[in-house]
Write an enzyme that holds these catalytic residues in place. Structure first.
Site, PDB file in Angstrom:
ATOM      1  N   GLU A  48      -7.226  71.560  30.366  1.00 25.24           N
ATOM      2  CA  GLU A  48      -8.474  72.117  30.618  1.00 25.24           C
ATOM      3  C   GLU A  48      -8.423  72.576  32.016  1.00 25.24           C
ATOM      4  O   GLU A  48      -8.417  71.622  33.040  1.00 25.24           O
ATOM      5  CB  GLU A  48      -9.675  71.120  30.335  1.00 25.24           C
ATOM      6  CG  GLU A  48      -9.782  70.530  28.985  1.00 25.24           C
ATOM      7  CD  GLU A  48     -10.715  69.322  28.844  1.00 25.24           C
ATOM      8  OE1 GLU A  48     -11.634  69.630  28.320  1.00 25.24           O
ATOM      9  OE2 GLU A  48     -10.328  68.408  29.672  1.00 25.24           O
ATOM     10  N   ASP A  56      -6.002  66.477  29.932  1.00 23.46           N
ATOM     11  CA  ASP A  56      -7.471  66.207  30.187  1.00 23.46           C
ATOM     12  C   ASP A  56      -7.782  66.731  31.515  1.00 23.46           C
ATOM     13  O   ASP A  56      -7.045  66.135  32.443  1.00 23.46           O
ATOM     14  CB  ASP A  56      -7.944  64.867  29.846  1.00 23.46           C
ATOM     15  CG  ASP A  56      -9.352  64.729  30.208  1.00 23.46           C
ATOM     16  OD1 ASP A  56     -10.435  65.169  29.648  1.00 23.46           O
ATOM     17  OD2 ASP A  56      -9.718  63.904  31.295  1.00 23.46           O
TER      18      ASP A  56
END
Length: 859
Positions: free
Chosen positions: A594, A565
């Protein structure tokens, strides 16, 4: 980006900065009320909040108030009214609120002045009879005042930190000169150290002026476990916190083995806290709701701050805590290195990991990949997966063991396959589990898990026995083993960029105050992750913690990969090192993330992954295929028109965009965040027919599954998954987030189409090239194609494919298009209705493509 970007999200945060006030006071500006000058009716409102704000530096550029009430979401209001006190924001509302909530911020969450929610309740003291509520706040002061004349505006020293053995950083509410620091010293237990020349820091600070100063001599490592104090004439003594100095080789034991180790004979507890003067182990053999039955002192191994103790006896499944004495305070918290914990995350639990292994675990081997592009990822959430599965027993719904529902349908029975049978039928190689790290959630409250409390602990809410931590571990291992026994790899979504709590509510900050999180010069938390705090992985022992944790999950739980994340918040050095160490453990791990942040600076963006073996999400391709995430924009597959260059780049593994090879790109069109693909189509095409939306849906996924790189599918996308239009459903519960098994029968054509494309991909290596040179040599885009058509050929013979030539073509237009095939006869295996490896027919010459469709042919 995950969806906890809720500026008004209540968080329990308090500042640890200690303010030193000068002995001499200065006259404060008048804090005249202006409520009598304002009439709510003139602003079209029923009530008004007047929020006064004072900045000692006089710089109000970009500062605004984010204000909300019980009736709705927040909104920004500028401090655009000058007053003798400073500036004021005028906030009109169309009702009578019970209270106003607010955060003072700079621009769009660039900085926060006091990093917590504050509130003003209308009452007789601060509200006029016309419904105008007035309040005063001072930069760097957490208090809210009903009378501005009570605000202390005298100059102050705010916070001080030791960032190197001979370098001190501190902040002041007002500018200082070198003469103001004449005679100033840093007091240590070894004596006082004189300060050198004062320098203004270039790092912005929300509510103060930042300075750096060199010390005339270095602080000895042995002095870090006792209070440090900045002594400046005319000010109260100011505590100094050891911060980046703890990365110095003399106190950063990068080879230390930290954490508990429990057997039936004894338990050893090891932690790191060089600022502690004492560390105690509190054991709760009678349960966490009782007093500690034993208190045992840990011994410091050396001046590196490693503390350890071995306790004889069997402590398996026994709760414990650690008590740290530092900076003249005692702090009792969970062990940040623990492997198990009770619900609520306040009590760690000692656990003999050998007693958590299911049968056959010792010899169990996960499925392996020959190359990264062989992976086909399917993203699911533990609870969502089984809550509405008709084949899952009620007591297993929403649990780790609910992942294991066989889901097979006997011949003659009604219904569709679910569970593991669905995954095998679809043909994916891996499930990506939304975070399962302990997130300290109140039991049974819905959450996606992007809110970690303890990184080495599995979330107990997904266990059938949440109060039995050892069995929670066992059930997760059973789930992982069973999936892997069915040739389905398990990838964990990990959230090392921030934690669920800060300051005195955080076990990390209480273990070593002001070390684990990024802070501004005044000690306030940085908000790179967009949720209130950001883990400081630029610090060596923080980086070590993250990598040790990842290696633990890769070895103890035998997981097959990690999805990071907000990997954009991490330092490149962290990602490079974790990749190196994880691939040394197991070369076929799948690692991706990400490449963006929650609003702060991007440290590891697209392109930073080159050469690391780590992949990042290709949002260029995503946006080009579907349009934007939640707005009105349309993309290539939802026509007409589109960003054809980004589509071509994405199809070619982004080697002309941000990668060195296709193994570095994750290709996708939807994930748990934002509108599902189906919801996006319904939002942007409200007048489209059902057939048109299904066609766009198939084409969108067709581009993903026939592009070079690693394909990623949002779980349920093959069933036209919907969340009722919700784009941020992290806490919306089962009604919105449930997997939607009841849609499978209705959208079986989509499911079968996706399954056919996956079968095609897995059987043909030309669709799974792994190097830039392979793509350059074997992929060629067709020229002079009709409007809205993209086509290319793959040379299968050169890469060991059974098919000599493969021709792939997409029509992203709402009208039929005709494309001229390369010379010869071609076997069609994918058309607008069907996909797979079986021949559907033969074509030569011109090929007509229906609206929003694709075709794959070979010879």
């Amino acid at each position: 980006m995950f969806s906890l970007l809720i500026p008004r999200l209540p968080r329990l945060v308090a500042l640890l900065s200690v303010v030193a006030t000068p002995l001499a006071t200065a006259a404060a500006p008048a804090a005249e009320p202006i409520a009598d000058q304002i009439k709510p009716a003139d602003l079209g409102a029923e009530s008004v909040l007047v929020l006064h704000y004072h900045r000692p530096d006089g710089d109000y550029q970009g500062w605004n108030a984010w204000v909300w009430t019980d009736a709705g979401e927040g909104q920004a209001y500028a401090f655009d009214r000058e007053t003798a006190f400073g500036r004021a924001a005028i906030v009109p509302v169309n009702h009578r609120p019970d209270r106003y909530g607010f955060i003072v911020r700079k621009n769009n969450w660039e900085l926060k002045d006091i990093d917590r929610d504050r509130f003003v309740a209308p009452n007789a003291e601060n509200t006029t009879r016309r419904g105008v509520t007035e309040a005063w706040v001072n930069s760097g002061d957490p208090n809210v005042y009903a009378d501005g004349n009570e605000v202390d505006l005298t100059p102050k020293l705010v916070a001080a930190f030791l960032d190197a053995p001979n370098r001190l950083a501190f902040t002041s509410t007002t500018p200082l000169k070198s003469r103001d620091m004449k005679g100033a010293t840093l007091q240590t237990k070894a004596g006082e150290i004189a300060l050198g020349l004062l320098q203004r820091s270039q790092t912005p600070s929300p509510g103060s002026v930042a300075y750096e100063v060199k010390l005339k001599s270095a602080v000895p490592p042995a002095s870090l476990d006792a209070p440090l104090t900045l002594l400046v004439e005319g000010y109260d003594p100011l505590p100094v916190y050891a911060r980046a100095v703890l990365d110095h080789p003399s106190v950063a034991p990068l080879d230390a083995k930290l954490g508990p180790v429990t057997t039936s004979e004894q338990s050893t507890f090891t932690t790191w806290s060089p600022v502690a003067s004492a560390v105690d182990l509190l054991i709760y053999e009678d349960g966490a709701n009782q007093r500690a039955t034993k208190t045992v002192a840990l011994q410091e191994e050396s001046e590196t701050g490693v503390w350890t103790v071995t306790v004889p006896g069997d402590l398996h499944n026994v709760p414990y805590q650690l008590r740290f004495t530092s900076y003249s305070q005692e702090r009792t918290v969970a062990d940040i290195h623990c492997k198990a914990a009770l619900p609520g995350s306040e009590f760690s639990v000692a656990v003999d990991l050998s007693r958590t292994n299911p049968e056959g675990w010792a010899t169990h081997q996960p499925p392996r990949l020959e190359q990264p592009t062989d992976e086909v990822i399917y993203e699911i959430h533990v609870r969502d997966w089984s809550m509405t599965d008709p084949n899952t027993p009620e007591h297993l719904k929403g649990k780790y063991l609910g992942l294991l529902t066989p889901g097979e349908i006997e011949p003659g029975e009604k219904g569709v396959t679910t569970g593991i049978a669905h995954l095998k039928e679809l043909g994916v190689t891996a499930v990506h589990l939304l975070p399962i790290h302990d997130f300290g959630n109140e039991r049974h409250n819905y959450n996606w898990g992007y809110w970690t409390s303890l990184f080495n602990v599995p979330e107990s809410d997904y266990s059938t026995t949440p109060d039995d931590p050892a069995n929670t571990i066992r059930e997760l291992k059973i789930a992982i083993k069973t999936l892997q026994d069915n040739d389905i790899r398990v990838i964990l979504d990990v959230v090392y960029n921030h934690t669920s709590s800060s300051f005195e509510y955080s076990p990390f900050d209480q273990t070593i105050p002001n070390y684990y999180f990024r802070t501004n010069p005044d000690g306030s938390l940085r908000n790179d992750a967009g949720v209130g705090n950001s883990v400081a992985d630029e610090r060596l022992m923080v980086r070590k913690y993250i990598i040790d944790s990842l290696k633990y999950w890769a070895t103890e739980y035998k997981v097959d990969g990690f999805r990071f994340d907000l990997i954009g918040t991490h330092q490149p050095e962290t990602v490079q090192q974790l990749a190196k160490e994880l691939y040394a453990l197991r070369p076929d791990l799948t690692i991706y993330g990400e490449p963006w942040t929650g609003g702060g600076p991007i440290y590891f963006g697209k392109g930073a992954q080159r050469g690391t073996g780590v992949a990042v999400f290709n949002d260029h391709l995503r946006n080009a295929v579907r349009g934007d995430l939640d707005g009105d924009a349309i993309g290539f597959a939802t026509g007409p028109g589109g960003d054809f260059n980004s589509i071509r780049n994405g199809i070619a593994g982004a080697i002309d965009d941000f990668t060195d090879s296709p193994i570095e790109t994750i290709n996708y069109v939807s994930a748990h965040d934002n509108r599902t693909l189906w919801d996006k189509l319904e939002y942007t095409h409200p007048r489209a027919t059902e057939a048109e939306k299904r066609a766009m849906h198939k084409l969108s996924l067709g581009v993903v599954l026939t592009s070079q790189g690693i394909p990623f599918l949002h779980g349920g996308v093959d069933l036209a998954r919907t969340k009722g239009g919700h784009h941020n459903s992290y806490n919306q519960g089962d009604e919105v987030n449930a997997f939607g098994w009841d849609r499978k029968a209705e959208y079986m054509d989509l499911h079968e189409y996706v399954a056919g494309l996956i079968e095609l991909r897995r059987e043909h290596p030309a669709l799974r090239l792994s190097t830039k040179s392979q793509i350059r040599q074997n992929m060629k885009f067709a020229e002079n194609t009709p409007q809205g058509v993209i086509a290319y050929t793959l040379n299968g013979r050169n890469v060991g494919d059974d098919w000599d030539k493969i021709f792939v073509v997409y029509n992203g237009e709402p009208e039929p298009q005709t494309v001229k095939l390369p010379n010869g006869a071609w076997n069609v295996v994918v058309n607008a209705e069907s996909a797979g490896t079986q021949t559907l027919g033969e074509a030569r010459g011109d090929l007509m493509l229906p609206p929003y469709s694709m075709a794959v042919l070979h010879r």
